[in-house]
Motif scaffolding. Structure first.
Motif, PDB file in Angstrom:
ATOM      1  N   LEU A  42       0.842  -1.185   0.000  1.00  0.00           N
ATOM      2  CA  LEU A  42       0.000   0.000   0.000  1.00  0.00           C
ATOM      3  C   LEU A  42       0.879   1.238   0.000  1.00  0.00           C
ATOM      4  O   LEU A  42       1.919   1.271   0.654  1.00  0.00           O
ATOM      5  CB  LEU A  42      -0.899   0.027   1.240  1.00  0.00           C
ATOM      6  N   ASP A  43       0.466   2.256  -0.709  1.00  0.00           N
ATOM      7  CA  ASP A  43       1.173   3.527  -0.711  1.00  0.00           C
ATOM      8  C   ASP A  43       0.251   4.604  -0.167  1.00  0.00           C
ATOM      9  O   ASP A  43      -0.818   4.865  -0.733  1.00  0.00           O
ATOM     10  CB  ASP A  43       1.633   3.895  -2.129  1.00  0.00           C
ATOM     11  N   GLU A  44       0.681   5.247   0.911  1.00  0.00           N
ATOM     12  CA  GLU A  44      -0.108   6.322   1.494  1.00  0.00           C
ATOM     13  C   GLU A  44       0.163   7.616   0.750  1.00  0.00           C
ATOM     14  O   GLU A  44       1.304   8.068   0.670  1.00  0.00           O
ATOM     15  CB  GLU A  44       0.238   6.484   2.969  1.00  0.00           C
ATOM     16  N   VAL A  45      -0.891   8.194   0.233  1.00  0.00           N
ATOM     17  CA  VAL A  45      -0.766   9.513  -0.371  1.00  0.00           C
ATOM     18  C   VAL A  45      -0.861  10.568   0.725  1.00  0.00           C
ATOM     19  O   VAL A  45      -0.057  11.488   0.804  1.00  0.00           O
ATOM     20  CB  VAL A  45      -1.848   9.727  -1.447  1.00  0.00           C
ATOM     21  N   ASN A  46      -1.877  10.425   1.568  1.00  0.00           N
ATOM     22  CA  ASN A  46      -1.947  11.212   2.803  1.00  0.00           C
ATOM     23  C   ASN A  46      -2.703  10.373   3.829  1.00  0.00           C
ATOM     24  O   ASN A  46      -2.978   9.190   3.594  1.00  0.00           O
ATOM     25  CB  ASN A  46      -2.587  12.588   2.570  1.00  0.00           C
ATOM     26  N   ALA A  47      -3.016  10.958   4.961  1.00  0.00           N
ATOM     27  CA  ALA A  47      -3.586  10.176   6.061  1.00  0.00           C
ATOM     28  C   ALA A  47      -4.903   9.514   5.696  1.00  0.00           C
ATOM     29  O   ALA A  47      -5.271   8.487   6.273  1.00  0.00           O
ATOM     30  CB  ALA A  47      -3.776  11.076   7.286  1.00  0.00           C
ATOM     31  N   TRP A  48      -5.630  10.076   4.738  1.00  0.00           N
ATOM     32  CA  TRP A  48      -6.966   9.576   4.425  1.00  0.00           C
ATOM     33  C   TRP A  48      -7.007   8.662   3.214  1.00  0.00           C
ATOM     34  O   TRP A  48      -7.968   7.943   3.018  1.00  0.00           O
ATOM     35  CB  TRP A  48      -7.925  10.756   4.198  1.00  0.00           C
ATOM     36  N   VAL A  49      -5.978   8.711   2.395  1.00  0.00           N
ATOM     37  CA  VAL A  49      -6.008   7.984   1.124  1.00  0.00           C
ATOM     38  C   VAL A  49      -4.765   7.115   0.978  1.00  0.00           C
ATOM     39  O   VAL A  49      -3.638   7.609   1.026  1.00  0.00           O
ATOM     40  CB  VAL A  49      -6.093   8.963  -0.069  1.00  0.00           C
ATOM     41  N   VAL A  50      -5.002   5.831   0.779  1.00  0.00           N
ATOM     42  CA  VAL A  50      -3.942   4.866   0.502  1.00  0.00           C
ATOM     43  C   VAL A  50      -4.270   4.200  -0.824  1.00  0.00           C
ATOM     44  O   VAL A  50      -5.401   3.756  -1.040  1.00  0.00           O
ATOM     45  CB  VAL A  50      -3.839   3.809   1.621  1.00  0.00           C
ATOM     46  N   ALA A 174       5.191   8.073  -5.386  1.00  0.00           N
ATOM     47  CA  ALA A 174       5.823   9.377  -5.609  1.00  0.00           C
ATOM     48  C   ALA A 174       4.966  10.495  -5.029  1.00  0.00           C
ATOM     49  O   ALA A 174       5.488  11.459  -4.451  1.00  0.00           O
ATOM     50  CB  ALA A 174       6.051   9.597  -7.101  1.00  0.00           C
ATOM     51  N   ALA A 175       3.666  10.375  -5.149  1.00  0.00           N
ATOM     52  CA  ALA A 175       2.773  11.410  -4.614  1.00  0.00           C
ATOM     53  C   ALA A 175       2.902  11.509  -3.100  1.00  0.00           C
ATOM     54  O   ALA A 175       2.863  12.607  -2.529  1.00  0.00           O
ATOM     55  CB  ALA A 175       1.328  11.101  -5.004  1.00  0.00           C
ATOM     56  N   GLY A 176       3.056  10.377  -2.457  1.00  0.00           N
ATOM     57  CA  GLY A 176       3.172  10.380  -1.000  1.00  0.00           C
ATOM     58  C   GLY A 176       4.422  11.049  -0.486  1.00  0.00           C
ATOM     59  O   GLY A 176       4.498  11.389   0.705  1.00  0.00           O
ATOM     60  N   LYS A 177       5.408  11.244  -1.335  1.00  0.00           N
ATOM     61  CA  LYS A 177       6.657  11.889  -0.934  1.00  0.00           C
ATOM     62  C   LYS A 177       6.607  13.407  -1.107  1.00  0.00           C
ATOM     63  O   LYS A 177       7.534  14.110  -0.707  1.00  0.00           O
ATOM     64  CB  LYS A 177       7.817  11.318  -1.752  1.00  0.00           C
ATOM     65  N   LEU A 178       5.532  13.907  -1.712  1.00  0.00           N
ATOM     66  CA  LEU A 178       5.418  15.343  -1.940  1.00  0.00           C
ATOM     67  C   LEU A 178       4.863  16.057  -0.713  1.00  0.00           C
ATOM     68  O   LEU A 178       4.152  15.464   0.105  1.00  0.00           O
ATOM     69  CB  LEU A 178       4.493  15.602  -3.132  1.00  0.00           C
ATOM     70  N   ALA A 179       5.168  17.328  -0.611  1.00  0.00           N
ATOM     71  CA  ALA A 179       4.561  18.142   0.448  1.00  0.00           C
ATOM     72  C   ALA A 179       3.095  18.345   0.112  1.00  0.00           C
ATOM     73  O   ALA A 179       2.746  18.630  -1.044  1.00  0.00           O
ATOM     74  CB  ALA A 179       5.269  19.488   0.552  1.00  0.00           C
ATOM     75  N   PRO A 180       2.209  18.206   1.084  1.00  0.00           N
ATOM     76  CA  PRO A 180       0.782  18.397   0.796  1.00  0.00           C
ATOM     77  C   PRO A 180       0.497  19.845   0.446  1.00  0.00           C
ATOM     78  O   PRO A 180       1.196  20.761   0.886  1.00  0.00           O
ATOM     79  CB  PRO A 180       0.107  17.994   2.104  1.00  0.00           C
TER      80      PRO A 180
END
Length: 730
Positions: A42-50, A174-180
């Motif tokens: 699983l890749d976490e994009v942010n706390a709500w979306v994986v 890659a998205a999960g490594k970006l600043a929100p």
């Protein structure tokens, strides 16, 4: 309700958030009720979306699911902003320990007061929108193009200029490594494609197949089962028990004295199976100190409540005009006394929890309406720092407010202390669940109204006498001794901001609403709809009595006092029109309207009287304006379910006492509606937009008074106390 009701005092307790926790790409452990992609990645994009490589989108929902559909509704809102393929959406529960470690990123875990969706919708939508923006940015960086030239649709990201495209699953890491993003723009409701639609619930299929995990389903290697018995009288305590009498019974592993900081005092038997534990518990000789309430009964309760009806001292919840002057100049006075009893939540799944306790860690699996409250209970009961405790929330087999209290969490940990390192599942019997609930507050009300010579209502006094929930559960939340929750649906708009979603539906020239607090030795609790239920009975049934005394139509009489409440008037008119109000067709109809949990609701009940005098509820039309309808089908289902719950309480359910002990021990003495007795329910969903109101509780408030008013229309007989039972005979 609000944070005053659901709030708990949980702090970070020196949590240290390390890079491995705060960094991108984190995969939180999948909990028993969660799901993972086939390859487990699983890749976490942010706390709500994986997002998994196969494009499966896992939406994390901190609120509890107990049949109300919060999981699906919140997932729809996230999916709408995310622009993902709804067919690939699933869900999981984050844990409160993980949330605390991440600065409470998921906000409140409390699920009550019909706030599961309306209390989370803003930041959940923002979480979905932020994840979409991060996915688009990741794709744009890979293509070397501006993010503004890209867009997302159905889990695919497109570049407008070149028509290049990529799937969410390919850029999630890659998205999960970006600043929100620091700013997000939410879609207007007019552009919704997923939210606002009557989509199937995400949990229905697994309920039907038995795959969904409830607290009672938890199975851990080496687990032992426990059954518990607390002192049958509130305020009593355990004196002694004779373990030798049962120690040789099949499967028995031990007997544990269980006392908690919540005041519970009892004994649990631990065995290889729950059946063995409960059978041994039934045989266990126990001596109780029944305490000061051993003689408490219904006569004492009624006398206590009656003492407040004319008491000089009372807390004022709403006052305006000159009530004394109005009464002094009245052409006619109308008076009535109503009573609503204590009632149990009676969820289908009795209280239960599973715990594993070692010297360094306390883990709990349980159905709870407040994961953070359960976590705080685990820390307090175990004596371990909160960062060494965790709670794994399961689906709830009914909550209705009862599972907001973590007494059963305290209990299972006390049992687990006697079996360190061994999983212990504590399961209450149905009888224990009936005896030791946190019951719907019992109150009486004296209603007094004045009419002038033209039949105009000139003054209204509502005197409530009875229990305060806050006095019993959170006395520190009382406001100069007053419990504002007592006045649900009776407050004036704007004077109590934290109760403004429970304001009075009518405008009266002269009004006094006050409360004489009378607290019997009964544990009060937040029962589905809370004080709205009895207050709607008092107000709506008495409005009918006033209309009759004035010789006016009940619909017209109500609307005359709703000029400043157009949304309330709209739902009332809707049910009257749909039901055929005023039609001469042999049906007898009753109305009710109220405003609670931020929603406007109304109902019209049809009843008929048979030749031998039996009254039958044939049909109920209910209208709801909850502002925004995230899933209209779920709203209809909640309205229909509300009538099952509300009519059960109206017709059959009460908790009575004899020598301090609850008399209703199981469903044969505390019944609910049967299919054959349920009226046809027609739900009108009429969202006016611009706000998010609750759904799970408001309709319960109009269930009882609509039927009670219809019974009067059919029989000429006023019923002013619950349950109706034999009062239905014409």
């Amino acid at each position: 309700m609000n944070d005053l009701i659901n709030g708990i005092n949980v702090t970070r307790r020196s949590f240290v958030v390390g890079a491995s926790v705060a960094g991108a790409g984190l995969s939180l452990g999948i909990l028993p009720a969660g799901r993972a992609a086939a390859d487990g990645h699983l890749d976490e994009v942010n706390a709500w979306v994986v997002i998994a490589p196969d494009d499966t989108v896992t939406v994390r929902v901190a609120r509890s699911e107990m049949g109300q559909g919060t999981l699906t509704g919140l997932a729809q809102l996230v999916a709408e902003e995310l622009e993902c393929d709804w067919e690939k959406v699933t869900w999981e529960f984050p844990t409160p320990g993980q949330s605390l470690a991440r600065e409470r990123v998921w906000g409140s875990f409390s699920t009550g007061g019909s706030r599961g969706l309306r209390g989370s919708q803003q930041y959940m939508r923002e979480g979905g929108a932020a994840a979409r923006m991060m996915l688009i940015e990741a794709a744009a960086q890979q293509w070397g193009v501006p993010a503004a030239e890209c867009y997302a649709e159905n889990s695919v990201i497109y570049h407008r200029g070149s028509r290049r495209k990529t799937r969410f699953g390919k850029v999630a890491d890659a998205a999960g490594k970006l600043a929100p993003p620091t700013e997000v723009k939410l879609k207007p409701e007019s552009e919704w494609k997923v939210a606002g639609q009557p989509l199937k619930r995400l949990d229905t299929a697994e309920k039907l197949t038995g795959k969904l995990v409830y607290g009672a389903d938890i199975q851990l290697d080496g687990m032992l089962l426990a059954s518990i018995k607390d002192c049958p009288v509130m305020g009593g305590k355990l004196l002694s028990y004779d373990e030798a009498a049962i120690k040789d019974m099949p499967g028995v592993r031990g007997v544990v004295k269980v006392e908690t900081s919540l005041g519970t005092s009892g004994v649990a038997v631990v065995a290889d199976t729950w059946w063995q534990a409960n059978k041994a518990l039934e045989k266990l000789p126990i001596e109780w100190d029944l305490g000061p309430n051993a003689e408490f009964d219904d006569a004492a309760l009624t006398a206590l409540l009656e003492s407040g009806l004319d008491a000089d001292e009372a807390f004022v919840g709403n006052a305006g005009g000159d009530i004394a002057g109005a009464f002094g100049a009245a052409e006619q006075m109308v008076e009535a006394v109503y009573k609503v009893p204590s009632q149990n939540h009676a969820p289908m799944e009795p209280m239960n929890a599973t715990a594993v306790l070692t010297k360094d860690q306390c883990d709990v699996w349980c159905p709870t309406q407040n994961g953070e409250s359960a976590l705080a209970a685990a820390s307090e009961a175990s004596g371990l720092p909160i960062e060494q405790c965790e709670v794994y929330k399961t689906i709830l087999g009914g909550g209705f407010g009862r599972r907001g209290r973590p007494d059963y969490v305290y209990q299972v940990i006390e049992v687990a202390k006697a079996f360190p390192g061994t999983p212990i599942k504590l399961q209450w019997s149905r009888e224990e669940d009936q005896r030791h609930g946190f019951f719907h507050p019992t109150t009486m009300a004296k209603m007094r109204g004045s009419l002038d010579a033209d039949g105009k209502l000139t003054g209204l006094h509502v005197r409530i006498s009875g229990q305060s929930i806050l006095a019993g559960l959170s006395p520190q939340a009382l406001q100069d001794g007053m419990d504002p929750l007592v006045f649900q649906t009776l407050f004036k708009h704007g004077v109590a901001p934290n109760m403004d979603d429970h304001a009075i539906s009518y405008d009266f020239e002269n009004l006094l609403v006050d409360h004489a607090m009378r607290n019997p030795p009964i544990r009060p609790g937040f029962w589905r709809g809370v004080n709205m239920n009895q207050n709607a009975i008092y107000m709506e049934c008495f409005m009918d009595e006033l209309a009759a005394a004035a010789g006016r139509d009940p619909l017209e009489f109500r609307l005359a006092h709703m000029e400043k409440n157009p949304k309330g008037a709209a739902v009332l008119k809707a049910v009257a029109e749909r039901s055929g109000w005023g039609r001469k067709d042999g049906k007898h109809r009753g109305l009710a309207v109220t405003y609670g949990f931020g929603s406007y609701v109304a109902a019209c009940a049809d009843v008929t009287v048979s030749g031998d005098g039996d009254v039958k509820i044939d049909r109920i039309v209910a209208a709801t304006d909850c502002g925004t309808a995230v899933n209209p089908q779920q709203i209809e289902a909640q309205v229909e379910g509300s009538f099952v719950y509300g009519l059960s309480a109206l017709l059959y359910q009460e908790i009575t006492y004899d020598q301090g002990v609850v008399e209703q021990q199981n469903f044969h003495t505390y019944p609910s509606m049967r299919i054959k007795d349920m009226p046809k329910v027609e739900a009108i969903v009429m969202p006016s937009g611009g706000f998010y109101g609750g759904v799970g509780e408001p309709t319960i408030g109009v269930a009882a008074p609509a039927v009670m008013n219809a019974i009067y229309a059919a029989t000429g007989k006023r019923v002013r106390s619950l349950p109706l039972k034999e009062q239905l005979k014409a």
